[in-house]
Design a protein around this motif. Structure first.
Motif, PDB file in Angstrom:
ATOM      1  N   PRO A  46       6.249  11.991  -6.171  1.00 33.93           N
ATOM      2  CA  PRO A  46       5.700  13.255  -5.693  1.00 33.93           C
ATOM      3  C   PRO A  46       6.733  14.373  -5.903  1.00 33.93           C
ATOM      4  O   PRO A  46       7.769  14.379  -5.263  1.00 33.93           O
ATOM      5  N   GLY A  47       6.481  15.233  -6.829  1.00 28.71           N
ATOM      6  CA  GLY A  47       7.376  16.357  -7.059  1.00 28.71           C
ATOM      7  C   GLY A  47       8.459  16.137  -8.089  1.00 28.71           C
ATOM      8  O   GLY A  47       9.295  17.017  -8.288  1.00 28.71           O
ATOM      9  N   GLN A  48       8.492  14.990  -8.751  1.00 31.62           N
ATOM     10  CA  GLN A  48       9.509  14.791  -9.778  1.00 31.62           C
ATOM     11  C   GLN A  48       9.040  13.840 -10.875  1.00 31.62           C
ATOM     12  O   GLN A  48       8.253  12.931 -10.630  1.00 31.62           O
ATOM     13  N   ALA A  87       3.444  -4.569  -9.993  1.00 32.64           N
ATOM     14  CA  ALA A  87       3.336  -4.608  -8.533  1.00 32.64           C
ATOM     15  C   ALA A  87       2.734  -3.281  -8.098  1.00 32.64           C
ATOM     16  O   ALA A  87       3.263  -2.218  -8.420  1.00 32.64           O
ATOM     17  N   ASN A  88       1.622  -3.352  -7.409  1.00 31.22           N
ATOM     18  CA  ASN A  88       0.923  -2.159  -6.924  1.00 31.22           C
ATOM     19  C   ASN A  88       0.729  -2.309  -5.427  1.00 31.22           C
ATOM     20  O   ASN A  88       0.372  -3.389  -4.944  1.00 31.22           O
ATOM     21  N   THR A  89       0.936  -1.216  -4.713  1.00 27.84           N
ATOM     22  CA  THR A  89       0.775  -1.272  -3.265  1.00 27.84           C
ATOM     23  C   THR A  89       0.344   0.085  -2.737  1.00 27.84           C
ATOM     24  O   THR A  89       0.573   1.117  -3.378  1.00 27.84           O
ATOM     25  N   GLU A  90      -0.279   0.059  -1.591  1.00 24.27           N
ATOM     26  CA  GLU A  90      -0.571   1.273  -0.841  1.00 24.27           C
ATOM     27  C   GLU A  90       0.477   1.354   0.272  1.00 24.27           C
ATOM     28  O   GLU A  90       0.974   0.322   0.739  1.00 24.27           O
ATOM     29  N   PHE A  91       0.818   2.571   0.690  1.00 24.85           N
ATOM     30  CA  PHE A  91       1.760   2.708   1.786  1.00 24.85           C
ATOM     31  C   PHE A  91       1.346   3.852   2.697  1.00 24.85           C
ATOM     32  O   PHE A  91       0.615   4.749   2.300  1.00 24.85           O
ATOM     33  N   ASP A  97      -0.095  12.098   7.389  1.00 25.03           N
ATOM     34  CA  ASP A  97      -1.543  12.031   7.582  1.00 25.03           C
ATOM     35  C   ASP A  97      -2.274  11.432   6.386  1.00 25.03           C
ATOM     36  O   ASP A  97      -3.455  11.137   6.479  1.00 25.03           O
ATOM     37  N   ARG A  98      -1.600  11.280   5.266  1.00 14.91           N
ATOM     38  CA  ARG A  98      -2.299  10.714   4.108  1.00 14.91           C
ATOM     39  C   ARG A  98      -1.488   9.567   3.503  1.00 14.91           C
ATOM     40  O   ARG A  98      -0.264   9.580   3.524  1.00 14.91           O
ATOM     41  N   PRO A  99      -2.186   8.575   3.005  1.00 18.61           N
ATOM     42  CA  PRO A  99      -1.503   7.415   2.432  1.00 18.61           C
ATOM     43  C   PRO A  99      -0.981   7.693   1.019  1.00 18.61           C
ATOM     44  O   PRO A  99      -1.336   8.696   0.392  1.00 18.61           O
ATOM     45  N   GLY A 100      -0.165   6.776   0.558  1.00 24.09           N
ATOM     46  CA  GLY A 100       0.364   6.876  -0.790  1.00 24.09           C
ATOM     47  C   GLY A 100       0.137   5.590  -1.561  1.00 24.09           C
ATOM     48  O   GLY A 100      -0.343   4.589  -1.021  1.00 24.09           O
ATOM     49  N   ARG A 101       0.493   5.670  -2.845  1.00 25.16           N
ATOM     50  CA  ARG A 101       0.354   4.519  -3.740  1.00 25.16           C
ATOM     51  C   ARG A 101       1.635   4.383  -4.549  1.00 25.16           C
ATOM     52  O   ARG A 101       2.287   5.379  -4.872  1.00 25.16           O
ATOM     53  N   ILE A 120       4.917   6.843  -8.001  1.00 23.79           N
ATOM     54  CA  ILE A 120       4.638   6.987  -6.589  1.00 23.79           C
ATOM     55  C   ILE A 120       3.825   8.261  -6.398  1.00 23.79           C
ATOM     56  O   ILE A 120       4.173   9.305  -6.962  1.00 23.79           O
ATOM     57  N   SER A 121       2.728   8.180  -5.671  1.00 26.50           N
ATOM     58  CA  SER A 121       1.909   9.371  -5.440  1.00 26.50           C
ATOM     59  C   SER A 121       1.307   9.312  -4.048  1.00 26.50           C
ATOM     60  O   SER A 121       1.183   8.246  -3.456  1.00 26.50           O
ATOM     61  N   LEU A 122       0.940  10.476  -3.555  1.00 29.27           N
ATOM     62  CA  LEU A 122       0.252  10.591  -2.272  1.00 29.27           C
ATOM     63  C   LEU A 122      -1.189  10.998  -2.544  1.00 29.27           C
ATOM     64  O   LEU A 122      -1.453  11.815  -3.427  1.00 29.27           O
TER      65      LEU A 122
END
Length: 127
Positions: A46-48, A87-91, A97-101, A120-122
């Motif tokens: 996110p952002g880079q 490897a993929n995951t949600e976090f 307030d919002r999940p990421g991946r 990595i993204s939200l």
């Protein structure tokens, strides 16, 4: 091609879990060791957009306090043969307030399992 050999899945899961523990502890030396030490390593976050291990190292060193604490959900590890895996995951970050991946591509190199690409993204609102 052998997909999801249980022994290989266990190896990658152990590396993935060790990476996550290092991330939560902000262990920069360990985090650095999990990434392929090469100019072709990529990490989008996110952002880079980081290209090469030197940019990844610089980002981690500059990030005050390290990664926000988080919990994981729906982790999926898939292996292809003995030397390639995803490897993929949600976090969910604490207090967010919002999940990421997160997606990682792992390759078995001479030094062991290493991340060669990460994203990595939200999730945005309405997604």
């Amino acid at each position: 091609m052998l997909i999801n050999d249980p022994a290989v899945v266990a190896e990658v899961r152990a590396a993935f879990e060790a990476y996550e523990a290092a991330l939560m502890a902000n262990d920069l030396e360990a985090l650095d060791a999990f990434f392929w030490a090469d100019g072709r390593t990529v990490r989008y976050g996110p952002g880079q957009n980081l290209y090469g291990i030197e940019e990844i190292r610089a980002f981690r060193l500059a990030r005050v306090g390290g990664s926000p604490q988080r919990t994981l959900d729906h982790t999926v590890i898939t292996t292809f043969g003995r030397d390639y895996a995803t490897a993929n995951t949600e976090f969910q970050r604490a207090g967010a307030d919002r999940p990421g991946r997160q997606s990682q591509t792992w390759v078995r190199l001479e030094a062991g399992w290493r991340v060669v690409a990460a994203h990595i993204s939200l999730l945005s609102e309405g997604a």
